[in-house]
Every structure is written in C-alpha cells, then in structure tokens.
Write a protein that holds these residues in place. Structure first.
Motif, PDB file in Angstrom:
ATOM      1  N   MET A  62       0.838  -1.195   0.000  1.00 17.16           N
ATOM      2  CA  MET A  62       0.000   0.000   0.000  1.00 17.16           C
ATOM      3  C   MET A  62       0.872   1.244   0.000  1.00 17.16           C
ATOM      4  O   MET A  62       1.897   1.293   0.695  1.00 17.16           O
ATOM      5  N   HIS A  63       0.426   2.253  -0.764  1.00 14.84           N
ATOM      6  CA  HIS A  63       1.088   3.555  -0.714  1.00 14.84           C
ATOM      7  C   HIS A  63       0.085   4.590  -0.229  1.00 14.84           C
ATOM      8  O   HIS A  63      -1.096   4.555  -0.609  1.00 14.84           O
ATOM      9  N   ILE A  64       0.555   5.510   0.615  1.00 15.94           N
ATOM     10  CA  ILE A  64      -0.301   6.542   1.188  1.00 15.94           C
ATOM     11  C   ILE A  64       0.303   7.910   0.915  1.00 15.94           C
ATOM     12  O   ILE A  64       1.482   8.148   1.217  1.00 15.94           O
ATOM     13  N   ASP A  65      -0.496   8.789   0.309  1.00 13.67           N
ATOM     14  CA  ASP A  65      -0.113  10.189   0.147  1.00 13.67           C
ATOM     15  C   ASP A  65      -0.876  11.005   1.178  1.00 13.67           C
ATOM     16  O   ASP A  65      -2.090  10.827   1.344  1.00 13.67           O
ATOM     17  N   TYR A 100       4.829   5.852   2.232  1.00  9.03           N
ATOM     18  CA  TYR A 100       4.046   7.083   2.278  1.00  9.03           C
ATOM     19  C   TYR A 100       4.895   8.251   1.820  1.00  9.03           C
ATOM     20  O   TYR A 100       6.131   8.189   1.798  1.00  9.03           O
ATOM     21  N   LYS A 107      -2.448  11.680  -9.137  1.00  2.75           N
ATOM     22  CA  LYS A 107      -3.135  10.756 -10.044  1.00  2.75           C
ATOM     23  C   LYS A 107      -2.355  10.534 -11.332  1.00  2.75           C
ATOM     24  O   LYS A 107      -2.368   9.426 -11.900  1.00  2.75           O
ATOM     25  N   ALA A 147       0.095   7.819 -10.679  1.00  6.27           N
ATOM     26  CA  ALA A 147      -0.441   6.563 -10.150  1.00  6.27           C
ATOM     27  C   ALA A 147      -0.825   5.599 -11.270  1.00  6.27           C
ATOM     28  O   ALA A 147      -1.180   6.014 -12.377  1.00  6.27           O
ATOM     29  N   PRO A 189      -6.469   6.543  -7.053  1.00  3.82           N
ATOM     30  CA  PRO A 189      -6.427   6.217  -5.628  1.00  3.82           C
ATOM     31  C   PRO A 189      -7.755   6.510  -4.941  1.00  3.82           C
ATOM     32  O   PRO A 189      -8.615   7.212  -5.481  1.00  3.82           O
ATOM     33  N   GLU A 192      -7.130  -1.516  -0.058  1.00  3.96           N
ATOM     34  CA  GLU A 192      -6.747  -0.634  -1.173  1.00  3.96           C
ATOM     35  C   GLU A 192      -5.225  -0.646  -1.380  1.00  3.96           C
ATOM     36  O   GLU A 192      -4.462  -0.881  -0.449  1.00  3.96           O
ATOM     37  N   ASP A 193      -4.821  -0.359  -2.604  1.00  2.30           N
ATOM     38  CA  ASP A 193      -3.391  -0.261  -2.919  1.00  2.30           C
ATOM     39  C   ASP A 193      -2.855   1.160  -2.717  1.00  2.30           C
ATOM     40  O   ASP A 193      -1.654   1.343  -2.498  1.00  2.30           O
ATOM     41  N   HIS A 194      -3.745   2.148  -2.803  1.00  4.38           N
ATOM     42  CA  HIS A 194      -3.292   3.544  -2.782  1.00  4.38           C
ATOM     43  C   HIS A 194      -4.356   4.393  -2.103  1.00  4.38           C
ATOM     44  O   HIS A 194      -5.515   4.425  -2.538  1.00  4.38           O
ATOM     45  N   VAL A 216      -5.132   8.368  -0.429  1.00  6.36           N
ATOM     46  CA  VAL A 216      -4.734   9.768  -0.297  1.00  6.36           C
ATOM     47  C   VAL A 216      -5.564  10.378   0.820  1.00  6.36           C
ATOM     48  O   VAL A 216      -6.796  10.237   0.832  1.00  6.36           O
TER      49      VAL A 216
END
Length: 243
Positions: free
Chosen positions: A1-4, A33, A75, A78, A82, A105-107, A109
C-alpha cells in the motif's frame, strides 16, 4: 500500500509514522508514504491556500486550486485512481469495518484541512470518502488522518506478526474484546480466572465469548441492536438483564 498525505504540517506525522508498528510496517515494505504540502502548489504570489468565504462569515476556507492541482499530480503518477479520503466533522463516523475496507486498497490519499473548512468543490470533485473520527472538532485533519492510517496499516498482512491479533480486536466481530490476563496468576491476591489456566481450549473460547458479549452489553449495548444472536447468546443476555 502507498499513502499520500496532503498536509500543511507534515512534521506532525513523524512521531506516529517513524515509531513502533508503523515503522516496522515500513521496514517490512507493507506500506510506503509521502507528504504532499499543498502550499507548494499555490499559484498566487503570497502562497496562500485559503480565502474568505463567499457570503461572509467567520474564518477562512481552503481554496480549491492547490488541492486540485496536488491531487491531479498524484493521479498522473499513479497506476490507477487512488481512494481519496477527506477528514472532516461532517464525514461518515469511522469504524473498524471502514478500516478493514480501506486496508484492501493499494493507494490511499488523505486530505488534512485547516481553518473553517473546505471549498465545497473539493468534496464534490475529488473525494471518494469523507471520514469523521468523532463528534467533536479539531484544529486540523492531521490527527484524524493519523488515527485512520494507524488503524488501516496495522491490518495489512504481516504487520502485527500474529495473524489472529486483528480479528480478535474490539469491533472486528461486532463486539468489544474480552478481558486479558498475563503472569503472574496471583498478583497481590487478585487471581486469574481458573478457566484460563485449565488448558481446555473449548472452555477458554466459550469464556472469552461470554465475557466479550457481557462487556458489550454493559458498555456498548448499541452494538447489539442489529446483531443476530445465537440461542446461547440470547440466554446469556436474559441472565444479565434479570440479574
């Protein structure tokens, strides 16, 4: 997972994300992140991210341009759109079920606001989820985002170490968690319940279920309102109601 994380105060997150389980989760590559200071996206000469509300009133409102442009940039980089979460008092009350949903989720924000609120077009055009962590108002969305991120990341595979830890948490099965005990069995005259020392796993599970339901009945009866109860659970509830 990536988090912005869209925030005007990225340094607020370091204590949470760089310690304990959150730090270990990053070391295990369970999630990554980045901070996005949306002030960096302003196009006005004073780098303002807010303005006075149309129609008058107290406070300032976050302008749409910096947030629109920062989300657009995210976006563009990505692989797929997201999930965009807005932290706000008007949002959906946060729950363990929502944490479990977001953990798939994978992404993600997170938009952390300040001042009097957001320009409504941010909600209408950018946001997929609005979340409130309680019926109170904070000075900004950062603390709410920390709460949600922590609750989501700990559910990612391998983060907690023991795969059974998360399913046993309060609210995961609709009930509050049962009491816990550890050594010594006798602490200053206070004893651990005999059943937990018996080695009878079936009896232990029944005791934990009983205690979990009882604690929910006593502290959060609202959680039982829509629960489908087994015959055994019904008999326990009648026992407590008549005691």
């Amino acid at each position: 997972m990536h988090i912005d994380i869209l925030t005007l105060f990225p340094e607020m997150f370091d204590g949470v994300l760089q310690n304990s389980i959150m730090k270990r989760a990053q070391e295990q590559n369970a999630f990554s992140y980045q901070y996005v200071n949306f002030r960096d996206y302003t196009i006005n000469k004073h780098n303002k991210v807010d303005d006075y509300p149309y129609g008058g009133g107290a406070g300032l409102v976050l302008s749409p341009q910096p947030i629109f442009d920062s989300i657009h940039d995210i976006k563009e980089k990505a692989d797929k759109p997201p999930r965009v979460v807005l932290l706000c008092p008007q949002g959906e009350p946060y729950s363990q079920q929502k944490a479990e949903e977001l953990s798939k989720e994978d992404h993600l924000v997170f938009i952390c606001g300040h001042y009097e609120g957001y320009d409504e077009r941010i909600r209408q055009e950018l946001v997929t989820d609005e979340i409130s962590i309680g019926d109170y108002v904070l000075t900004g969305g950062e603390l709410g985002a920390m709460v949600v991120i922590d609750s989501v990341v700990r559910l990612l595979p391998g983060v907690l170490g023991n795969a059974q830890s998360a399913p046993m948490d309060s609210f995961s099965n609709g009930l509050l968690e049962h009491p816990h005990y550890t050594r010594p069995a006798d602490f200053r005259g206070h004893q651990v319940p005999d059943v937990l020392l018996s080695g009878n796993h079936a009896k232990i599970e029944e005791w934990r279920h009983y205690q979990s339901l009882k604690r929910t009945f006593e502290r959060r009866p609202d959680l039982l309102k829509d629960r489908e109860l087994s015959a055994k659970e019904e008999s326990w509830l009648e026992e407590w109601k008549n005691s």
